[in-house]
Design an enzyme around this catalytic site. Sequence first.
Site: not given
Length: 287
Positions: A38, A69, A92, A94-95, A122, A217-218, A241, A253
């Site tokens: 991202s 994406h 990811h 989490y998907e 990100a 998260m990646s 952030n 997000h």
Amino acid sequence: MSSPYLQGEALANAVQAASVKLEATFGAAPSIAVVLGSGWSAASEQLRDVQRLSYADLPGWPLPKVEGHVNEVVVGTTAGGARVAMLRGRAHTYESGDCTGMAAPIRSLKAWGVQVLLSTNASGSLRQQQGPGSLMLISDHINAVQRSPLVGLSGSDRFVDMSCAYDLELRQAARALAQQIDTRLHEGVYCWALGPQFETPAEIRMFAAFGADAVGMSTVPDTILARHAGLRVMGLALITNMAAGLSAEALTHELTLREAKESGERAAGFLSALLDRLCALDSLKKA
């Protein structure tokens, strides 16, 4: 729970077929492939003489549904003439709950002839001096999730040495470039959190105590897969952030995407210059 991704012999066959498709579409592999996280999409938009291939046309490749994406491979040249491949999308954990989503892409890149995986993302910052808009060179990572995409494999090569997961020579090149062009480049430890929810302030305090400088998260599953495949790895984080508890701003997000968009052009400019620098390294020049 069964995996949504190919495994075993089916994965090996898909990797072979995908590498053939990559060769047929783009020709010989470039030295470096970049996974665009991202905020980094502007890097692909800056390439010249671009060719594209959808993930849907590559056997075994995932089709992530995360906003921002695009799910395509782009091959082109930078303003400085470096020929590179860029992956506009990553799976990811989490998907699906499965951390093997990038196995087919990364092994296909290796089979095609790529030498380096440059992973971008990100991230949230755990350090006040590293605010939104900052760039962080990843020196190491913490696998807080303690999951591995190598679970279930056989053979001694699954016991991958991660003591220098992020290549020292490549990091030195990034530092030298930042100094040359007078760009502030932080360097630190990236912590992988599963998501998709953001972390709690207590979790962030724990990660900071562990020694983490940024959280996301990646990236970590990609790095493990790439090192297992024999690729050299480099990582860059775009800070979007402050992590939970370090600012009064609510984490969403949309906030991540907004800050990523605002800082993306500058990040992409540094990445383009870095790719020129890396492709000039003797250790990456094609025979």
